[in-house]
Write an enzyme that holds these catalytic residues in place. Structure first.
Site: not given
Length: 488
Positions: A310, A341
């Site tokens: 990521n 998140h």
């Protein structure tokens, strides 16, 4: 029969039933494949040499909003509401005050907020080299803003890119990046024929196919939840538990490989993602790539894993939090990552555990690694042992991220007697920890050519360093080189 619970289109419900996958997953994959075809059409018929930036902005925005509407239905209004409110804040309140309220919205909005703030309300000498290279010197128009935040290439799965990189792509200036001379010094940008992304796109689509095949066949038989199965916990030996933990988390990664690599391929197919040429004259199409699979699976340190996983989110965390935080930047960055998140408790357990693992790994490396550099046989043994420990530590850390809920997460950690938590805390208490310096780049480093900077950053991935939320600071040099090419 696959689930029909979705706010998006149910047009593909028969296909969903046939492949036994949820309709929202089918919609996502089909829309991404449509975006891939649209990207090829966009590059072929709406190339910057054939049409204006205005038309490219409009088409990219409208296609992006349509894909969002197809996948999410009325939920797609969130894209417009968030973007609209954010733009109004920038216009009405002023860019000098906009960067703080933007922290709760999206990566692109917060990134752009800081980039405008850096470019219009801070002096160059106050900025790091990466901040100077990405600073935006004028307020984007509403069309440019919507095109950047809602374009069809990245609206469903990203990856994140800087506003300046996106505008350079839309205006067709990507192929004019500065090139290195044989002496290694950066030469003036020169015009070259635009490279074709076809080979890069085909390679990435092959990776997508293999990842999807692995996910649909093997991943489903290796459930992460089985790690907390009562019978498994009662009967399995410790070596079996360790091996299954690693294998089950290994099997959970291909779905991310598929989604991120497909998103990268879509952008490349549209002509976006060209980094420049390496010293051999080979075109690089990894400007906005989100992962490097080989380095992930062969990681010998916590940092090396996170450097390659990521990537664009790690860059975002560095730019908006780590290099701007005045107190405990590592902890603040992990907390921001957890908040970004979502609200599941498992996210917070993973990132809080990650803080301990990161700091402990950094202390171990700083205190012991220099004893294992020579001879080569000792270094090889060290690499093998650190690979094993890294894979176990990563798997141990991310189990709550997959399980999501608090109860099963604590069930897992208690079945392991919180052993890695305890070990990490003891390491931090017993070993001296060196402070790390942030955001400092020497004049000599800034002068490195783009290809040399990138190669040095890649080489640094193989070194066993563990400072995790500083995991992308090596890219400062690479981004600094981009600054000079942006000035043309």
């Amino acid at each position: 029969m696959a689930t029909t619970s979705t706010t998006g289109s149910t047009l593909l419900q028969p296909l969903s039933n046939a492949v036994q996958l949820p309709i929202d997953q089918v919609n996502f994959v089909v829309c991404q494949l449509f975006a891939l075809l649209a990207a090829i059409w966009f590059r072929t018929y709406l190339h910057s040499s054939k049409t204006s930036s205005f038309i490219r902005h409009v088409v990219a925005t409208l296609l992006g909003l349509y894909l969002a509407l197809f996948c999410f239905g009325w939920y797609a209004l969130h894209f417009l509401v968030q973007s609209g409110i954010s733009y109004c804040i920038m216009i009405v309140i002023g860019v000098e005050n906009m960067h703080n309220p933007m922290m709760i919205i999206t990566q692109k909005i917060t990134s752009l907020a800081y980039e405008i703030h850096d470019g219009m309300f801070r002096k160059d000498e106050e900025l790091t080299s990466s901040q100077r290279g990405l600073a935006v010197r004028r307020m984007p128009s509403l069309l440019e803003y919507l095109s950047y935040t809602c374009n069809f290439m990245g609206i469903l799965a990203g990856p994140l890119c800087s506003y300046r990189d996106y505008i350079i792509f839309i205006e067709g200036r990507a192929q004019h990046r500065a090139q290195p001379s044989p002496s290694g010094k950066e030469e003036m940008p020169c015009e070259r024929a635009e490279p074709s992304p076809n080979i890069a796109v085909i390679q990435k689509l092959l990776i997508c196919g293999l990842s999807l095949l692995f996910h649909l066949t093997i991943s489903k038989t290796l459930s992460v939840e089985y790690n907390i199965d009562e019978r498994f916990q009662a009967t399995a030996s410790w070596p079996t538990k360790v091996v299954y933990l690693y294998v089950s988390l290994l099997a959970a990664r291909p779905k991310y490989y598929f989604a991120w690599t497909l998103a990268d391929a879509i952008n490349n197919a549209a002509g976006f993602g060209f980094r420049g040429y390496d010293e051999n004259g080979t075109a690089r199409w990894d400007l906005i790539s989100n992962l490097r699979i080989q380095q992930i699976e062969m990681s010998t340190s916590f940092k090396m894993f996170l450097d390659n996983w990521n990537i664009q989110t790690a860059l975002w965390l560095k730019r908006v939090c780590y290099e701007r935080a005045s107190l405990s930047p590592t902890i603040q960055t992990f907390i921001l990552s957890a908040i970004w998140h979502g609200v599941y408790p498992g996210y917070y357990l993973t990132f809080l555990t990650g803080v301990v693992m990161t700091l402990a790994a950094r202390a171990m490396r700083n205190n012991f690694r220099h004893y294992f550099i020579e001879p080569p046989q000792l270094k090889l043994l060290y690499d093998v042992l650190t690979w094993i420990m890294t894979q176990i530590a990563i798997s141990y850390t991310v189990v709550p991220f997959v399980l999501l809920s608090i109860k099963p997460s604590f069930m897992f950690y208690s079945s392991w007697y919180y052993c890695l938590h305890i070990a990490g805390i003891l390491i931090l208490l017993l070993l001296p920890v060196k402070k790390t310096q942030r955001g400092k780049t020497t004049h000599e480093n800034v002068q490195l050519s783009p290809s040399r900077k990138f190669d040095e950053r890649e080489n640094s991935l193989g070194q066993n360093s563990f400072s995790t939320t500083n995991n992308v600071c090596n890219q400062n040099q690479e981004i600094a080189s981009r600054h000079s090419s942006l000035k043309q």
